[in-house]
Write an enzyme that holds these catalytic residues in place. Structure first.
Site, PDB file in Angstrom:
ATOM      1  N   ASN A   9      -4.338   0.390   1.817  1.00 39.99           N
ATOM      2  CA  ASN A   9      -4.253   1.439   0.893  1.00 39.99           C
ATOM      3  C   ASN A   9      -3.865   1.503  -0.254  1.00 39.99           C
ATOM      4  O   ASN A   9      -2.681   1.552  -0.219  1.00 39.99           O
ATOM      5  CB  ASN A   9      -3.230   2.893   1.541  1.00 39.99           C
ATOM      6  CG  ASN A   9      -3.612   4.186   0.775  1.00 39.99           C
ATOM      7  OD1 ASN A   9      -4.326   3.901  -0.101  1.00 39.99           O
ATOM      8  ND2 ASN A   9      -2.848   4.807   0.517  1.00 39.99           N
ATOM      9  N   LYS A  11      -4.525   2.975  -3.002  1.00 43.37           N
ATOM     10  CA  LYS A  11      -4.501   4.135  -3.396  1.00 43.37           C
ATOM     11  C   LYS A  11      -5.590   3.888  -5.255  1.00 43.37           C
ATOM     12  O   LYS A  11      -6.379   3.198  -5.237  1.00 43.37           O
ATOM     13  CB  LYS A  11      -2.771   4.999  -3.830  1.00 43.37           C
ATOM     14  CG  LYS A  11      -1.778   4.406  -2.885  1.00 43.37           C
ATOM     15  CD  LYS A  11      -0.768   4.779  -2.553  1.00 43.37           C
ATOM     16  CE  LYS A  11      -0.400   5.108  -1.688  1.00 43.37           C
ATOM     17  NZ  LYS A  11       1.421   5.255  -1.522  1.00 43.37           N
ATOM     18  N   HIS A  95      -4.391  12.208   3.193  1.00 42.35           N
ATOM     19  CA  HIS A  95      -3.132  11.433   3.063  1.00 42.35           C
ATOM     20  C   HIS A  95      -2.054  12.453   2.323  1.00 42.35           C
ATOM     21  O   HIS A  95      -2.288  13.689   1.328  1.00 42.35           O
ATOM     22  CB  HIS A  95      -3.247   9.955   2.036  1.00 42.35           C
ATOM     23  CG  HIS A  95      -2.021   9.677   2.039  1.00 42.35           C
ATOM     24  ND1 HIS A  95      -1.461  10.228   0.560  1.00 42.35           N
ATOM     25  CD2 HIS A  95      -1.785   8.032   2.084  1.00 42.35           C
ATOM     26  CE1 HIS A  95      -0.074   8.362   0.504  1.00 42.35           C
ATOM     27  NE2 HIS A  95      -0.612   7.649   1.644  1.00 42.35           N
ATOM     28  N   SER A 213       6.317   2.639   3.448  1.00 47.55           N
ATOM     29  CA  SER A 213       7.557   1.118   2.956  1.00 47.55           C
ATOM     30  C   SER A 213       7.771   0.298   4.039  1.00 47.55           C
ATOM     31  O   SER A 213       8.581  -0.959   3.519  1.00 47.55           O
ATOM     32  CB  SER A 213       9.118   1.926   2.597  1.00 47.55           C
ATOM     33  OG  SER A 213       8.738   2.577   1.331  1.00 47.55           O
ATOM     34  N   GLY A 234       0.594   0.795   1.377  1.00 48.48           N
ATOM     35  CA  GLY A 234       0.473   0.948   0.498  1.00 48.48           C
ATOM     36  C   GLY A 234       1.346   0.146  -0.342  1.00 48.48           C
ATOM     37  O   GLY A 234       0.324  -0.881  -0.648  1.00 48.48           O
TER      38      GLY A 234
HETATM   39  C1  PEP Z   1       0.904   5.313   1.468  1.00 50.94           C
HETATM   40  O1  PEP Z   1       0.293   5.238   1.030  1.00 50.94           O
HETATM   41  O2  PEP Z   1       0.367   5.772   2.539  1.00 50.94           O
HETATM   42  C2  PEP Z   1       2.405   3.551   1.965  1.00 50.94           C
HETATM   43  C3  PEP Z   1       2.212   4.264   2.948  1.00 50.94           C
HETATM   44  O3  PEP Z   1       2.754   3.738   0.864  1.00 50.94           O
HETATM   45  P1  PEP Z   1       4.081   2.679   0.827  1.00 50.94           P
HETATM   46  O4  PEP Z   1       3.460   1.425   2.169  1.00 50.94           O
HETATM   47  O5  PEP Z   1       3.883   2.550  -0.927  1.00 50.94           O
HETATM   48  O6  PEP Z   1       5.098   3.593   0.992  1.00 50.94           O
END
Ligand code: PEP
Length: 255
Positions: A9, A11, A95, A213, A234
């Site tokens: 993702n 974003k 989300h 994460s 993400g």
């Molecule tokens: C997300 O935005 O779906 C996500 C899991 O972000 P991150 O991996 O940065 O925690």
């Protein structure tokens, strides 16, 4: 056995030029992966250019949101048939950032999921508790309410086409990953809930991703949990090397 699915993702990151550069590296670095479904979800303005790079690759294309009506006086929205028209296959729905900043509710998630189903897009539906809810032992209640709302009125056949992403909100972009045991516990809860809402067949078919994460160092252990069927990534999906390593490290789990 359910095939792992790992999605990035992006974003609101990457210009179209940067998106093309990133996906070019991913295409090259991941060309030999066959046992994991891979998806990238760029910003809407980069979708067609990224699509052009992905032709004849093993990487699928996803959008980050979809509106529930097909067309009309809805300034600023993008509908499922329009995404389908440009070759989008997946769409992230609900989300936590959309719930937090853009008023997304379980009801609107449900409308978007239905629109995606109607037009043959695969929904990646995000659910997850905030820290206060986890600390108050409300995680399961929150997940139940979100799933019941998101999947309201879906038939078993429709439900089997959905991908669920369990993303504890406190672990998104914070560097705090749920432990594999914490994630597995909720994934198992979601699978049991699918048995209750539908049947065992649906529960065993639906793929449930973990998000929060995920990085190269923790992906293999997370993916080795029996009810974790992939990841929604993400931050680490914005760097070719990290996303490739997440996927390559997860390949060991499938062998
Ligand atoms: C997300 O935005 O779906 C996500 C899991 O972000 P991150 O991996 O940065 O925690």
């Amino acid at each position: 056995m359910r095939k792992l699915i790992i999605a990035g993702n992006w974003k609101l990151n990457k210009t179209t030029k940067e998106a093309v550069e990133l996906v070019t590296l991913l295409k090259r670095g991941l060309s030999d992966v066959t046992d994991i479904d891979i998806v990238v979800c760029p910003v809407a303005t980069a979708l067609t250019d990224v699509r052009d790079v992905l032709i004849e690759s093993n990487i699928g294309l996803g959008a980050q949101n979809v509106f529930w009506e097909d067309s009309g006086a809805y300034t600023g929205e993008i509908s499922a048939p329009l995404l389908k028209e440009i070759g989008v296959q997946y769409v992230i729905i609900g989300h936590s950032e959309r719930r937090q900043y853009f008023g997304e509710t379980d009801e609107t998630v449900n409308k978007r999921v239905k629109a995606a189903l109607t037009h043959g897009l695969t929904s990646i539906v995000c659910v997850g508790e905030i820290l206060k809810e986890r600390e108050a032992n409300k995680t399961f209640n929150v997940i139940k309410k979100q799933c019941e709302g998101a999947f309201s009125d879906l038939t078993a056949e429709e439900m089997e086409k959905i991908i669920i992403a369990y993303e504890p909100v406190w672990a998104i972009g914070t560097g705090k990953t749920a432990t594999p045991a914490q994630a597995q516990e909720v994934h198992k809860y979601i699978r049991d809930l699918l048995t209750e809402l539908y049947d065992e067949n649906v529960a065993q078919t639906v793929r449930i991703q973990y998000g929060g994460s995920v990085k190269p160092e923790n992906s293999a252990e997370l993916m080795s949990q029996p009810d974790i069927d992939g990841a929604l990534v993400g931050g680490a999906s914005l760097k070719a090397e990290a996303f490739i390593d997440i996927i390559k490290n997860s390949c060991s789990v499938t062998q």
